[in-house]
Design an enzyme around this catalytic site. Structure first.
Site, PDB file in Angstrom:
ATOM      1  N   LYS A  79       0.848  -1.199   0.000  1.00  0.00           N
ATOM      2  CA  LYS A  79       0.000   0.000   0.000  1.00  0.00           C
ATOM      3  C   LYS A  79       0.881   1.245   0.000  1.00  0.00           C
ATOM      4  O   LYS A  79       1.915   1.273   0.681  1.00  0.00           O
ATOM      5  CB  LYS A  79      -0.898  -0.030   1.245  1.00  0.00           C
ATOM      6  CG  LYS A  79      -1.969   1.050   1.277  1.00  0.00           C
ATOM      7  CD  LYS A  79      -2.860   0.925   2.526  1.00  0.00           C
ATOM      8  CE  LYS A  79      -3.985   1.953   2.505  1.00  0.00           C
ATOM      9  NZ  LYS A  79      -4.853   1.864   3.706  1.00  0.00           N
ATOM     10  N   SER A 159     -10.030   2.203   2.698  1.00  0.00           N
ATOM     11  CA  SER A 159      -9.052   2.848   1.850  1.00  0.00           C
ATOM     12  C   SER A 159      -8.084   1.900   1.138  1.00  0.00           C
ATOM     13  O   SER A 159      -7.488   2.289   0.135  1.00  0.00           O
ATOM     14  CB  SER A 159      -8.240   3.843   2.678  1.00  0.00           C
ATOM     15  OG  SER A 159      -7.401   3.175   3.599  1.00  0.00           O
ATOM     16  N   SER A 183     -10.526   0.106   6.968  1.00  0.00           N
ATOM     17  CA  SER A 183      -9.847   0.180   5.669  1.00  0.00           C
ATOM     18  C   SER A 183      -9.167  -1.108   5.211  1.00  0.00           C
ATOM     19  O   SER A 183      -8.704  -1.176   4.074  1.00  0.00           O
ATOM     20  CB  SER A 183      -8.798   1.288   5.682  1.00  0.00           C
ATOM     21  OG  SER A 183      -9.419   2.538   5.555  1.00  0.00           O
TER      22      SER A 183
END
Lengths: 493, 95
Positions: A79, A159, A183
């Site tokens: 990420k 997210s 998330s």
């Protein structure tokens, strides 16, 4: 030859160890898959093929010498929130334009120390603020899942939308992700993948771009429960560089996978039955209860009375911490600078140009609730409510409950650019209604796929555990996984 | 509680974010929507409840007071938008 990208981490580990395949072959298979798919899915914001091949070559050498690490030769996506030395790290924000840190986050360093290979950086909501991956400066990620007979593009959740989409579409063997209000778990549920947010303090936050420091926690998104356990073992550590890193040894989580849950007490919180929840979410929940009962668990009804206040309290605490954490982006030390007539004008123009709408909105809320005269009414009140939310869980656990079963999300994946959600930020926030309590209380939570809805889209169940009892979550989630099976999207990209 | 346009502009300035008239208008509606949503916290009885300061109870860690890092000036300024001889450059702040 079989498609190497279809192997789970556990399967790839075995084949690499038996020298049936090489790390370079495995990495090349993923790089080709990314090449072919990323134009359509937009899961990666940067691919690092040279670095990946170099790391894979080193893995092959270590395997040959009999010095393989726990993740030797396993290609992972990272990420964009994790600092990776000399590689694009922007939290998918324009304000970190061109930022390439000179350091490596503890979590990613742990993975490389265990022999993992980095494929590239994954798309996400800007600064991890969002539930649909639509707030990214790099544009939305498309969910590899589509409703049956539909061409409509769906969000992968957020997210960690890039992480979830890349795992579901076989563009990495597993991915790192972070979870501040849901998330990891919400995108895992939207893509038919497994995601675990460990207990606060289990994974070091050092080198991870901060959003809300008292809530942020890193964890993996993986294809199945065993892979999630393997990844978390490597990601977690005790780290002197993070003062909130907890001084407890990291267990071998994989050992828990396959263990019996006979005699375990599973709590079903009545407050998670919310108005307007689709019938099939309720049915999925009941199905989950039945599976756990069949496996010998005892089911008990419990009450977590402050559940409904978790989301409003979160929308005070998280923006307050964000407004403070994001004060550092001022156009001086890194990232974007927009010149102004004086230094304050430069700050204001830089931040106006560099932050997207959702980030600005949250900084504004945070600044307001922390401003003189409002601190007690908002921030202090929210922190007191947070104490009560945590107490609800403690009372349930004190009464003998080992884990809590809930739905992961109030719906399956929704469409990109959904007009209803775009018009009302609060509606988007409601996506995290089942996941946010866990962050507020610092507890571990796992989302595991449990079925498909009437549109053929994946739905997940969530298990919540006691602090540092991730093993309980892995063994219980594995029972659900065994009963429900695994789910993969039909390839359209 | 709700915010008016002047408050939105004041908060934007506190947050060092330049906003146009139009943006301030839009933000006012959004912020009031969110503030309206969090308003329900007021109905919770919190008498005698301590505000949470640490979600996992733990003692603050201490470490030896020794130099463990340093001499990386080039690295420190490597990402600066404008720098000169390892200094960050900013517009003039002292008359």
């Amino acid at each position: 030859m079989t498609d190497l990208t279809r192997l789970t981490i556990a399967e790839a580990r075995e084949k690499l160890g038996a020298k049936e395949i090489t790390a370079v072959e495995l990495t090349d298979a993923y790089l080709s898959a990314i090449d072919a798919a990323n134009g359509a899915l937009n899961a990666y914001v940067t691919v690092t093929p040279d670095k990946a091949r170099e790391m894979a070559k080193a893995s092959d050498a270590r395997i040959a010498e009999g010095k393989a690490g726990a993740l030797e030769g396993i290609p992972l996506g990272i990420k964009d929130l994790f600092g990776t030395r000399d590689v694009h790290t922007q939290a998918c924000s324009h304000i970190l334009d061109g930022f390439k840190p000179k350091y490596e986050s503890t979590v990613t360093q742990n993975l490389w120390n265990d022999g993992a290979v980095m494929l590239g950086k994954l798309n996400m909501d800007e600064f991890a603020m969002g539930s649909s991956n639509e707030t990214s400066y790099y544009g939305p990620v498309k969910n590899p899942w589509r409703a049956e007979g539909s061409n409509l593009d769906l969000v992968p959740g957020g997210s960690s939308g890039g992480s979830a989409a890349a795992v579901a579409a076989f563009l990495c063997a597993g991915a790192t992700a972070t979870d501040t209000g849901g998330s990891i778990r919400q995108p895992a549920a939207f893509t038919g993948t497994v995601g675990i947010k460990p207990t606060y303090g289990r994974c070091s936050r050092w080198g991870v771009v901060a959003f809300a420091s008292s809530l942020d926690q890193a964890g993996p998104i993986a294809r199945d429960v065993r892979d999630a356990a393997i990844l978390l073992k490597s990601m977690a550590s005790v780290d002197a560089k993070d003062t909130t890193s907890v001084d407890l040894p990291v267990p071998d989580y994989e050992k828990a996978v396959g263990q019996s849950i006979k005699g375990m007490k599973i709590g079903i919180p009545r407050e998670y039955r919310v108005d307007g929840m689709p019938e099939e979410i309720e049915a999925l929940w009941q199905q989950g209860i039945a599976w756990l009962k069949e496996a010998g668990a005892e089911i008990v009804d419990i009450s977590l009375p402050h559940t409904k206040y978790a989301l409003p309290a979160y929308y005070i605490v998280a923006p307050a911490e964000a407004s403070s954490n994001l004060a550092r982006y001022d156009g001086v030390r890194y990232g974007l600078r927009v010149d102004g007539k004086d230094i304050v004008d430069m700050y204001e123009k830089t931040r106006a140009a560099g932050f997207g709408k959702e980030v600005k909105r949250r900084i504004m809320i945070g600044t307001y609730v922390l401003s003189a005269g409002y601190y007690d009414a908002y921030y202090l009140q929210a922190q007191k409510v947070r104490t009560l939310i945590k107490r609800d869980f403690e009372l349930a656990f004190d009464a003998g409950v080992d884990a809590i079963l809930t739905p992961a999300t109030p719906s399956s994946a929704f469409g990109i650019a959904d007009e209803d959600l775009a018009a009302d930020p609060v509606k988007m926030y409601l996506n995290d209604i089942f996941t946010v309590t866990v962050n507020m209380a610092g507890l571990p939570g796992i989302a595991v796929p449990a079925g498909l809805d009437h549109k053929g889209l994946p739905l997940g169940l969530q298990l919540i555990g006691k602090p540092f009892e991730e093993e309980t979550l892995f063994k219980t989630a594995h029972v659900i996984e065994k009963a429900a099976g695994r789910f993969s999207p039909q390839k359209w990209w | 509680m709700s915010v008016d346009l002047a408050t939105v502009k004041r908060v934007a300035h506190l947050a060092r974010i330049a906003v146009s008239e139009e943006e301030a208008q839009r933000m006012m509606g959004e912020l009031n929507g969110i503030l309206g949503f969090v308003e329900q916290l007021g109905e919770v009885d919190v008498s005698g409840v301590e505000p949470m300061t640490s979600v996992m109870p733990m003692a603050m860690k201490e470490r030896d007071d020794v130099v463990t890092d340093g001499s990386k000036a080039d690295d420190v300024v490597a990402n600066a938008p404008v720098s000169d001889r390892n200094f960050f450059l900013v517009p003039k702040v002292v008359e």
